[in-house]
Design a protein around this motif. Structure first.
Motif, PDB file in Angstrom:
ATOM      1  N   ALA A 160       0.811  -1.273  -0.034  1.00 48.81           N
ATOM      2  CA  ALA A 160      -0.113  -0.008  -0.228  1.00 48.81           C
ATOM      3  C   ALA A 160       0.751   1.270   0.092  1.00 48.81           C
ATOM      4  O   ALA A 160       0.548   2.154  -0.484  1.00 48.81           O
ATOM      5  CB  ALA A 160      -0.838   0.157   1.492  1.00 48.81           C
ATOM      6  N   ASP A 161       2.030   1.100   0.733  1.00 50.68           N
ATOM      7  CA  ASP A 161       2.758   2.124   0.579  1.00 50.68           C
ATOM      8  C   ASP A 161       3.778   2.277  -0.372  1.00 50.68           C
ATOM      9  O   ASP A 161       5.231   2.586  -0.287  1.00 50.68           O
ATOM     10  CB  ASP A 161       3.651   2.038   2.153  1.00 50.68           C
ATOM     11  N   ILE A 162       3.181   2.323  -1.586  1.00 52.19           N
ATOM     12  CA  ILE A 162       4.127   2.664  -2.706  1.00 52.19           C
ATOM     13  C   ILE A 162       3.513   3.832  -3.551  1.00 52.19           C
ATOM     14  O   ILE A 162       2.240   4.001  -3.554  1.00 52.19           O
ATOM     15  CB  ILE A 162       4.381   1.318  -3.521  1.00 52.19           C
ATOM     16  N   GLU A 163       4.278   4.667  -4.230  1.00 52.95           N
ATOM     17  CA  GLU A 163       3.825   5.410  -5.296  1.00 52.95           C
ATOM     18  C   GLU A 163       4.372   5.036  -6.764  1.00 52.95           C
ATOM     19  O   GLU A 163       5.458   4.799  -7.042  1.00 52.95           O
ATOM     20  CB  GLU A 163       4.404   6.812  -4.957  1.00 52.95           C
ATOM     21  N   PHE A 164       3.344   5.025  -7.709  1.00 53.91           N
ATOM     22  CA  PHE A 164       3.521   4.786  -9.182  1.00 53.91           C
ATOM     23  C   PHE A 164       3.828   5.965  -9.789  1.00 53.91           C
ATOM     24  O   PHE A 164       3.474   7.102  -9.607  1.00 53.91           O
ATOM     25  CB  PHE A 164       2.553   4.186  -9.732  1.00 53.91           C
ATOM     26  N   HIS A 165       4.855   6.021 -10.729  1.00 60.70           N
ATOM     27  CA  HIS A 165       5.290   6.764 -11.643  1.00 60.70           C
ATOM     28  C   HIS A 165       4.885   6.685 -13.195  1.00 60.70           C
ATOM     29  O   HIS A 165       5.631   6.091 -13.627  1.00 60.70           O
ATOM     30  CB  HIS A 165       6.796   7.429 -11.481  1.00 60.70           C
ATOM     31  N   PRO A 166       3.755   7.057 -13.494  1.00 59.82           N
ATOM     32  CA  PRO A 166       3.256   6.812 -15.102  1.00 59.82           C
ATOM     33  C   PRO A 166       4.056   7.682 -15.942  1.00 59.82           C
ATOM     34  O   PRO A 166       4.366   8.794 -15.874  1.00 59.82           O
ATOM     35  CB  PRO A 166       1.594   6.871 -15.004  1.00 59.82           C
ATOM     36  N   ALA A 167       4.109   6.896 -17.244  1.00 66.23           N
ATOM     37  CA  ALA A 167       4.678   7.638 -18.283  1.00 66.23           C
ATOM     38  C   ALA A 167       3.554   7.935 -19.251  1.00 66.23           C
ATOM     39  O   ALA A 167       2.676   6.981 -19.490  1.00 66.23           O
ATOM     40  CB  ALA A 167       5.885   6.878 -18.944  1.00 66.23           C
ATOM     41  N   ILE A 168       3.642   9.095 -20.015  1.00 67.10           N
ATOM     42  CA  ILE A 168       2.328   9.358 -20.679  1.00 67.10           C
ATOM     43  C   ILE A 168       2.747   9.279 -22.150  1.00 67.10           C
ATOM     44  O   ILE A 168       3.718   8.993 -22.598  1.00 67.10           O
ATOM     45  CB  ILE A 168       1.736  10.774 -20.560  1.00 67.10           C
ATOM     46  N   LEU A 169       1.682   9.315 -23.111  1.00 69.72           N
ATOM     47  CA  LEU A 169       1.816   9.191 -24.289  1.00 69.72           C
ATOM     48  C   LEU A 169       2.582   8.017 -24.962  1.00 69.72           C
ATOM     49  O   LEU A 169       3.217   8.080 -25.673  1.00 69.72           O
ATOM     50  CB  LEU A 169       2.242  10.494 -25.241  1.00 69.72           C
ATOM     51  N   ARG A 170       2.107   6.920 -24.578  1.00 64.44           N
ATOM     52  CA  ARG A 170       2.858   5.638 -25.121  1.00 64.44           C
ATOM     53  C   ARG A 170       1.651   4.746 -25.505  1.00 64.44           C
ATOM     54  O   ARG A 170       0.356   4.871 -25.360  1.00 64.44           O
ATOM     55  CB  ARG A 170       3.303   4.973 -23.783  1.00 64.44           C
ATOM     56  N   ASP A 171       2.052   3.976 -26.572  1.00 67.65           N
ATOM     57  CA  ASP A 171       1.065   3.134 -27.175  1.00 67.65           C
ATOM     58  C   ASP A 171       0.925   1.862 -26.379  1.00 67.65           C
ATOM     59  O   ASP A 171       1.727   0.928 -26.406  1.00 67.65           O
ATOM     60  CB  ASP A 171       1.481   2.682 -28.588  1.00 67.65           C
ATOM     61  N   VAL A 172      -0.081   1.869 -25.609  1.00 64.10           N
ATOM     62  CA  VAL A 172      -0.531   0.692 -24.745  1.00 64.10           C
ATOM     63  C   VAL A 172      -1.750   0.075 -25.038  1.00 64.10           C
ATOM     64  O   VAL A 172      -2.765  -0.608 -24.507  1.00 64.10           O
ATOM     65  CB  VAL A 172      -0.584   1.021 -23.275  1.00 64.10           C
ATOM     66  N   GLY A 212      10.356  -1.116 -14.545  1.00 66.17           N
ATOM     67  CA  GLY A 212      11.671  -0.843 -13.879  1.00 66.17           C
ATOM     68  C   GLY A 212      11.522   0.205 -12.545  1.00 66.17           C
ATOM     69  O   GLY A 212      10.742   0.600 -12.278  1.00 66.17           O
ATOM     70  N   PRO A 213      12.779   0.175 -11.684  1.00 59.62           N
ATOM     71  CA  PRO A 213      12.670   1.004 -10.542  1.00 59.62           C
ATOM     72  C   PRO A 213      12.054   2.456 -10.820  1.00 59.62           C
ATOM     73  O   PRO A 213      11.468   2.958  -9.872  1.00 59.62           O
ATOM     74  CB  PRO A 213      14.027   1.050 -10.121  1.00 59.62           C
ATOM     75  N   GLN A 214      11.977   3.091 -11.840  1.00 65.37           N
ATOM     76  CA  GLN A 214      11.585   4.109 -12.174  1.00 65.37           C
ATOM     77  C   GLN A 214      10.386   4.419 -12.252  1.00 65.37           C
ATOM     78  O   GLN A 214       9.734   5.631 -11.973  1.00 65.37           O
ATOM     79  CB  GLN A 214      12.218   4.822 -13.600  1.00 65.37           C
ATOM     80  N   HIS A 215       9.560   3.383 -12.220  1.00 59.07           N
ATOM     81  CA  HIS A 215       8.244   3.203 -12.010  1.00 59.07           C
ATOM     82  C   HIS A 215       7.487   3.151 -10.724  1.00 59.07           C
ATOM     83  O   HIS A 215       6.166   3.576 -10.762  1.00 59.07           O
ATOM     84  CB  HIS A 215       7.456   2.157 -12.944  1.00 59.07           C
ATOM     85  N   VAL A 216       8.306   2.895  -9.593  1.00 55.77           N
ATOM     86  CA  VAL A 216       7.889   2.700  -8.258  1.00 55.77           C
ATOM     87  C   VAL A 216       8.919   3.485  -7.313  1.00 55.77           C
ATOM     88  O   VAL A 216       9.977   3.209  -7.322  1.00 55.77           O
ATOM     89  CB  VAL A 216       7.834   1.147  -8.034  1.00 55.77           C
ATOM     90  N   THR A 217       8.034   4.111  -6.420  1.00 62.01           N
ATOM     91  CA  THR A 217       8.757   4.430  -5.075  1.00 62.01           C
ATOM     92  C   THR A 217       8.358   3.707  -3.911  1.00 62.01           C
ATOM     93  O   THR A 217       6.942   3.705  -3.878  1.00 62.01           O
ATOM     94  CB  THR A 217       8.622   5.875  -4.886  1.00 62.01           C
TER      95      THR A 217
END
Length: 411
Positions: free
Chosen positions: A72-84, A395-400
């Motif tokens: 519960a104690d995580i923060e996600f870091h989304p990247a925008i404008l990607r083809d998903v 990768g680690p850049q997506h989660v704190t």
């Protein structure tokens, strides 16, 4: 604003009636949108002793609470404008393919939770294209699980008993049946103090006391299934009449060492994974020994209370040994977002135990299907919202990991 009497053709598009679902089980399961929803259904439908065996952990149950809180104690870091528009949730783990980044963890006494037990889990895993793990303490035999999942991936979890010959006889049976991976559990030299089980007088088979009879009154379906199907027994050992803790303390060998692990590895033809790693030093040691994988796990909080949180341990272990062995994470996983976070921080794969069992108790095999579907939908949605189209892009850049419990500086 001019008002008018609504016309039937204007009302028709607004009146959409849902097609009725006459299957009561499916009606309940369709309404479950999260694993916690399945847990609530399971609690209503399962006798207290069986439910508490699944839901509970050791002593004050701090380890499992902390493990869940860590996710519960995580923060996600989304990247925008990607083809998903398309996302690939598949991965390769221990030399084989899995359609999802999780498998079903080994669980003991599974037919006590619901009579379909391991058979339901194995068949559901086969449909989903994920591995199924059978516990030494399972209530379906190695051969029967293979028959239920003949073309899928089956893993066998080994507890090393004091009787080494009986332990290795199980290993030989698993190899003969075509199980491709051996999970050697190393965190049970003795049984943990599972206080819910003691208070419930939980035994195998379940004892019919006045208390259990009263508790069964609103749950007749469980008892009908239990009393009209094959008697509950351990498929890999002799029948036992007593408490679970007494059985574990009778069987498990507190003298097992790294030398024993090397001996087991020398006799197993498939992949060998060590389950129950809780320190960086031990992760290094079993990697140096040649383990194909490790499972960061504190046994779902069911052994040592206040044990390390596997999810917190993950980044350091991934940096240290991730290039040399495959890292699997379990304990506390209750959503697809938890699984995505684990993969982002270095886990190759994850295992779900309670989440699967809540589905089993909520609706048998259909309930396991529903639990897998919930997790699968959550994984895909979380990946899309992060701007990730494949697991290897995480990768680690997506989660704190946000800090709640931080160690005091040692003197």
């Amino acid at each position: 604003m001019q008002r008018r009497v609504p016309r039937p053709r204007d009302l028709a598009p607004l009146m959409q009636f849902k097609k009725p679902q006459f299957d009561a089980t499916m009606r309940r399961l369709d309404a479950a949108l999260t694993i916690d929803d399945l847990r609530a259904i399971a609690k209503r439908r399962t006798p207290k002793a069986a439910f508490d065996y699944t839901d509970g952990s050791a002593e004050a149950e701090l380890s499992i609470a902390r493990a869940c809180q860590a996710f519960a104690d995580i923060e996600f870091h989304p990247a925008i404008l990607r083809d998903v528009s398309k996302v690939d949730t598949s991965c390769t783990i221990l030399g084989g393919r899995s359609e999802l980044p999780f498998g079903i963890a080994p669980t003991g006494f599974t037919r006590m939770m619901q009579t379909e037990g391991e058979y339901a889990g194995a068949r559901a895993a086969a449909r989903a294209g994920i591995p199924f793990s059978l516990s030494t303490m399972g209530t379906a035999s190695i051969e029967d699980v293979k028959a239920a999942n003949p073309h899928g991936r089956n893993w066998f979890q080994l507890y090393m008993w004091k009787d080494r010959e009986r332990s290795m006889a199980l290993v030989d049976r698993a190899a003969t049946a075509g199980f491709d991976t051996l999970l050697v559990t190393v965190d049970v030299p003795v049984a943990g103090a599972r206080l819910r089980d003691k208070r419930n007088g939980m035994s195998i088979p379940p004892a019919l006391t006045a208390r259990t009879v009263v508790n069964a009154i609103p749950r007749p379906r469980w008892w009908i299934d239990f009393l009209t199907t094959e008697p509950l027994a351990f498929a890999s050992l002799d029948r036992w009449s007593g408490t679970v803790a007494e059985l574990l303390d009778t069987m498990f060998d507190p003298t097992v060492t790294f030398d024993d692990l090397a001996w087991i590895k020398s006799q197993w033809p498939g992949k060998l994974v060590v389950k129950g790693i809780q320190t960086l030093d031990d992760a290094r040691a079993v990697t140096d020994l040649g383990a194909d994988g490790i499972v960061l796990s504190n046994h779902g909080g069911r052994q040592l209370d206040r044990a390390p949180i596997p999810f917190h341990l993950l980044p350091d272990v991934a940096r240290e040994v991730g290039a040399d062995t495959e890292i699997i994470l379990d304990t506390g996983i209750m959503s697809g977002a938890d699984i995505v976070a684990a993969v982002a921080l270095g886990a190759r794969f994850t295992l779900v135990g309670r989440a699967y069992l809540y589905g089993l108790m909520a609706g048998g095999e259909k309930g396991v299907d529903r639990a897998i579907a919930i997790l699968s939908e959550q994984i895909a949605r979380t990946m899309r919202l992060l701007g990730v189209a494949a697991l290897d892009e995480l990768g680690p850049q997506h989660v704190t990991q946000l800090e709640r419990l931080t160690p005091r500086r040692r003197p």
